[in-house]
Design a protein around this motif. Structure first.
Motif, PDB file in Angstrom:
ATOM      1  N   SER A   8     -59.342 141.312  19.413  1.00 13.13           N
ATOM      2  CA  SER A   8     -60.337 141.660  20.424  1.00 13.13           C
ATOM      3  C   SER A   8     -60.448 140.633  21.536  1.00 13.13           C
ATOM      4  CB  SER A   8     -61.714 141.835  19.782  1.00 13.13           C
ATOM      5  OG  SER A   8     -62.121 140.624  19.184  1.00 13.13           O
ATOM      6  N   LEU A   9     -59.978 139.419  21.303  1.00 12.63           N
ATOM      7  CA  LEU A   9     -60.054 138.376  22.316  1.00 12.63           C
ATOM      8  C   LEU A   9     -58.636 137.996  22.724  1.00 12.63           C
ATOM      9  CD1 LEU A   9     -62.848 136.065  20.864  1.00 12.63           C
ATOM     10  CD2 LEU A   9     -63.062 138.010  22.397  1.00 12.63           C
ATOM     11  N   SER A  10     -58.285 138.266  23.967  1.00 16.75           N
ATOM     12  CA  SER A  10     -56.929 138.016  24.441  1.00 16.75           C
ATOM     13  C   SER A  10     -56.742 136.552  24.800  1.00 16.75           C
ATOM     14  CB  SER A  10     -56.647 138.881  25.669  1.00 16.75           C
ATOM     15  OG  SER A  10     -57.460 138.455  26.758  1.00 16.75           O
ATOM     16  N   ASN A  11     -55.488 136.166  24.987  1.00 16.04           N
ATOM     17  CA  ASN A  11     -55.199 134.818  25.460  1.00 16.04           C
ATOM     18  C   ASN A  11     -55.794 134.590  26.842  1.00 16.04           C
ATOM     19  OD1 ASN A  11     -53.795 133.929  23.188  1.00 16.04           O
ATOM     20  ND2 ASN A  11     -51.856 134.763  23.928  1.00 16.04           N
ATOM     21  N   GLU A  12     -55.853 135.640  27.664  1.00 15.15           N
ATOM     22  CA  GLU A  12     -56.443 135.514  28.991  1.00 15.15           C
ATOM     23  C   GLU A  12     -57.931 135.159  28.904  1.00 15.15           C
ATOM     24  OE1 GLU A  12     -52.771 137.804  29.218  1.00 15.15           O
ATOM     25  OE2 GLU A  12     -54.573 138.049  27.986  1.00 15.15           O
ATOM     26  N   TYR A  13     -58.615 135.751  27.937  1.00 17.29           N
ATOM     27  CA  TYR A  13     -60.027 135.437  27.725  1.00 17.29           C
ATOM     28  C   TYR A  13     -60.170 133.982  27.306  1.00 17.29           C
ATOM     29  CZ  TYR A  13     -64.800 136.023  25.795  1.00 17.29           C
ATOM     30  OH  TYR A  13     -66.130 135.912  25.521  1.00 17.29           O
ATOM     31  N   ALA A  14     -59.349 133.555  26.354  1.00 22.32           N
ATOM     32  CA  ALA A  14     -59.412 132.168  25.893  1.00 22.32           C
ATOM     33  C   ALA A  14     -59.087 131.203  27.030  1.00 22.32           C
ATOM     34  CB  ALA A  14     -58.456 131.973  24.719  1.00 22.32           C
ATOM     35  N   ASP A  15     -58.119 131.560  27.882  1.00 22.37           N
ATOM     36  CA  ASP A  15     -57.788 130.716  29.032  1.00 22.37           C
ATOM     37  C   ASP A  15     -58.975 130.610  29.984  1.00 22.37           C
ATOM     38  OD1 ASP A  15     -55.247 130.364  28.032  1.00 22.37           O
ATOM     39  OD2 ASP A  15     -54.329 131.890  29.322  1.00 22.37           O
ATOM     40  N   TRP A  16     -59.651 131.741  30.225  1.00 27.23           N
ATOM     41  CA  TRP A  16     -60.837 131.739  31.099  1.00 27.23           C
ATOM     42  C   TRP A  16     -61.921 130.829  30.527  1.00 27.23           C
ATOM     43  CZ3 TRP A  16     -65.709 134.483  30.153  1.00 27.23           C
ATOM     44  CH2 TRP A  16     -66.580 134.470  31.252  1.00 27.23           C
ATOM     45  N   LEU A  17     -62.124 130.895  29.219  1.00 27.91           N
ATOM     46  CA  LEU A  17     -63.097 130.014  28.579  1.00 27.91           C
ATOM     47  C   LEU A  17     -62.716 128.549  28.804  1.00 27.91           C
ATOM     48  CD1 LEU A  17     -63.662 131.846  25.173  1.00 27.91           C
ATOM     49  CD2 LEU A  17     -65.327 131.625  27.005  1.00 27.91           C
ATOM     50  N   ASP A  18     -61.451 128.228  28.530  1.00 26.34           N
ATOM     51  CA  ASP A  18     -60.996 126.842  28.654  1.00 26.34           C
ATOM     52  C   ASP A  18     -61.117 126.313  30.075  1.00 26.34           C
ATOM     53  OD1 ASP A  18     -60.386 126.682  25.978  1.00 26.34           O
ATOM     54  OD2 ASP A  18     -58.256 127.149  26.232  1.00 26.34           O
ATOM     55  N   GLU A  19     -60.836 127.166  31.053  1.00 30.39           N
ATOM     56  CA  GLU A  19     -60.750 126.714  32.440  1.00 30.39           C
ATOM     57  C   GLU A  19     -62.083 126.797  33.193  1.00 30.39           C
ATOM     58  OE1 GLU A  19     -57.719 129.172  34.059  1.00 30.39           O
ATOM     59  OE2 GLU A  19     -56.174 128.421  32.678  1.00 30.39           O
ATOM     60  N   ALA A  20     -62.875 127.840  32.925  1.00 35.39           N
ATOM     61  CA  ALA A  20     -64.048 128.093  33.770  1.00 35.39           C
ATOM     62  C   ALA A  20     -65.382 127.939  33.062  1.00 35.39           C
ATOM     63  CB  ALA A  20     -63.960 129.511  34.363  1.00 35.39           C
ATOM     64  N   VAL A  21     -65.425 128.116  31.746  1.00 34.71           N
ATOM     65  CA  VAL A  21     -66.704 128.161  31.042  1.00 34.71           C
ATOM     66  C   VAL A  21     -66.958 126.903  30.218  1.00 34.71           C
ATOM     67  CG1 VAL A  21     -68.081 129.413  29.337  1.00 34.71           C
ATOM     68  CG2 VAL A  21     -66.659 130.679  30.964  1.00 34.71           C
ATOM     69  N   LEU A  22     -66.010 126.516  29.377  1.00 27.46           N
ATOM     70  CA  LEU A  22     -66.251 125.438  28.418  1.00 27.46           C
ATOM     71  C   LEU A  22     -66.411 124.065  29.066  1.00 27.46           C
ATOM     72  CD1 LEU A  22     -63.974 126.599  25.476  1.00 27.46           C
ATOM     73  CD2 LEU A  22     -66.381 127.117  25.943  1.00 27.46           C
ATOM     74  N   PRO A  23     -65.721 123.750  30.160  1.00 28.12           N
ATOM     75  CA  PRO A  23     -66.007 122.457  30.808  1.00 28.12           C
ATOM     76  C   PRO A  23     -67.468 122.344  31.258  1.00 28.12           C
ATOM     77  CG  PRO A  23     -63.908 123.303  31.566  1.00 28.12           C
ATOM     78  CD  PRO A  23     -64.547 124.409  30.774  1.00 28.12           C
TER      79      PRO A  23
ATOM     80  N   ARG B 266     -61.882 126.877  19.709  1.00 27.38           N
ATOM     81  CA  ARG B 266     -61.060 127.167  18.525  1.00 27.38           C
ATOM     82  C   ARG B 266     -61.164 128.631  18.125  1.00 27.38           C
ATOM     83  NH1 ARG B 266     -63.153 122.092  16.772  1.00 27.38           N
ATOM     84  NH2 ARG B 266     -64.790 123.185  15.624  1.00 27.38           N
ATOM     85  N   ASP B 267     -62.409 129.139  18.077  1.00 22.61           N
ATOM     86  CA  ASP B 267     -62.609 130.502  17.580  1.00 22.61           C
ATOM     87  C   ASP B 267     -61.992 131.549  18.489  1.00 22.61           C
ATOM     88  OD1 ASP B 267     -63.912 129.420  15.461  1.00 22.61           O
ATOM     89  OD2 ASP B 267     -65.925 130.104  16.019  1.00 22.61           O
ATOM     90  N   ALA B 268     -61.952 131.291  19.790  1.00 21.71           N
ATOM     91  CA  ALA B 268     -61.389 132.268  20.725  1.00 21.71           C
ATOM     92  C   ALA B 268     -59.909 132.502  20.476  1.00 21.71           C
ATOM     93  CB  ALA B 268     -61.602 131.803  22.157  1.00 21.71           C
ATOM     94  N   ARG B 269     -59.257 131.551  19.824  1.00 23.62           N
ATOM     95  CA  ARG B 269     -57.821 131.688  19.567  1.00 23.62           C
ATOM     96  C   ARG B 269     -57.492 131.877  18.088  1.00 23.62           C
ATOM     97  NH1 ARG B 269     -55.260 130.444  24.359  1.00 23.62           N
ATOM     98  NH2 ARG B 269     -56.428 129.126  25.799  1.00 23.62           N
ATOM     99  N   LYS B 270     -58.514 132.051  17.246  1.00 26.28           N
ATOM    100  CA  LYS B 270     -58.269 132.260  15.821  1.00 26.28           C
ATOM    101  C   LYS B 270     -57.679 133.639  15.562  1.00 26.28           C
ATOM    102  CE  LYS B 270     -61.407 131.144  12.822  1.00 26.28           C
ATOM    103  NZ  LYS B 270     -62.717 130.923  12.169  1.00 26.28           N
ATOM    104  N   ASN B 271     -56.907 133.734  14.491  1.00 28.72           N
ATOM    105  CA  ASN B 271     -56.219 134.992  14.174  1.00 28.72           C
ATOM    106  C   ASN B 271     -57.181 136.156  13.981  1.00 28.72           C
ATOM    107  OD1 ASN B 271     -53.667 133.893  14.288  1.00 28.72           O
ATOM    108  ND2 ASN B 271     -53.631 133.343  12.119  1.00 28.72           N
TER     109      ASN B 271
END
Length: 227
Positions: free
Chosen positions: A109-124, A99-104
């Protein structure tokens, strides 16, 4: 924990300030030592409101209780007290990290690409292994706080709560798409001089690159692997 990560993926607090986008990242090459300290500052909020009724539970807004401070020296450092880089992270559950990676208030400082990387590679991985996730950040004098894209620290929640942490890992996705993992050695409740940690700090890891280096200070050897 190091082997699990290899199998799965191959491989004083900061002041409040509006985060800004920054191309600068925590340095990976030429690391000599890493000191990683974890502080615990539980919320003191009353369980009830002014009217005496139970306060609504909103975990996504609760204070983050664990704060990580990191210091790195390189061959140019004059000693442990002269770090080449100082940074920090606040530990979040995987759900809150998503949630925080995509908060306004983080989007500068945190791009959508970073949030995507978190969702796909780190958070699982973090969810499966019950790791807490910290976004690496640092502060520049007069410039505010910077979050470092594609760099996080993972810490076992169960081991941290038990105050028996056998290590942690810093993950960094490089420009060429490879992932570098820095495995930190076990954490100790004492300083490198054998004294109790100060303030709210509860555990500290002190890693070196080679066996026998700063043996009286270090808690173990750093492992750095890329895939």
């Amino acid at each position: 924990m190091a082997q699990r990560l290899i199998d799965m993926i191959g491989i004083e607090k900061l002041e409040t300030a509006k985060a800004r986008r920054s191309p600068v990242r925590m340095p990976i090459t030429h690391i000599r030592t890493i000191e990683c300290s974890i502080a615990h500052s539980p919320s003191r909020a009353s369980p009830t409101g002014k009217d005496g009724k139970p306060r609504r539970c909103r975990p996504e807004r609760d204070k983050l209780p664990y704060f990580v401070s990191i210091q790195i020296t390189d061959p140019h450092s004059r000693g442990l007290s002269d770090p080449a880089w100082k940074g920090a992270a606040q530990l979040r559950t995987p759900e809150r990290a998503a949630r925080d990676a995509r908060k306004n208030d983080h989007k500068t400082s945190l791009s959508n690409e970073y949030a995507d990387w978190l969702d796909e590679a780190v958070l699982p991985l973090a969810s499966q292994r019950e790791f807490l996730v910290g976004f690496l950040m640092d502060k520049r004098k007069g410039e505010g706080t910077y979050f470092h894209e594609f760099q996080v620290i993972l810490v076992s929640e169960d081991q941290l709560e038990a105050r028996n942490l056998d290590g942690a890992v810093i993950l960094s996705r490089e420009a060429d798409g490879r992932t570098t993992a820095i495995y930190l050695p076990p954490f100790s409740p004492s300083t490198g001089k054998g004294k109790p940690l100060s303030s709210s700090f509860v555990l500290q890891s002190r890693g070196v690159r080679t066996q026998g280096e700063r043996s009286e200070w270090a808690t173990g050897i750093l492992g750095i692997r890329a895939s």
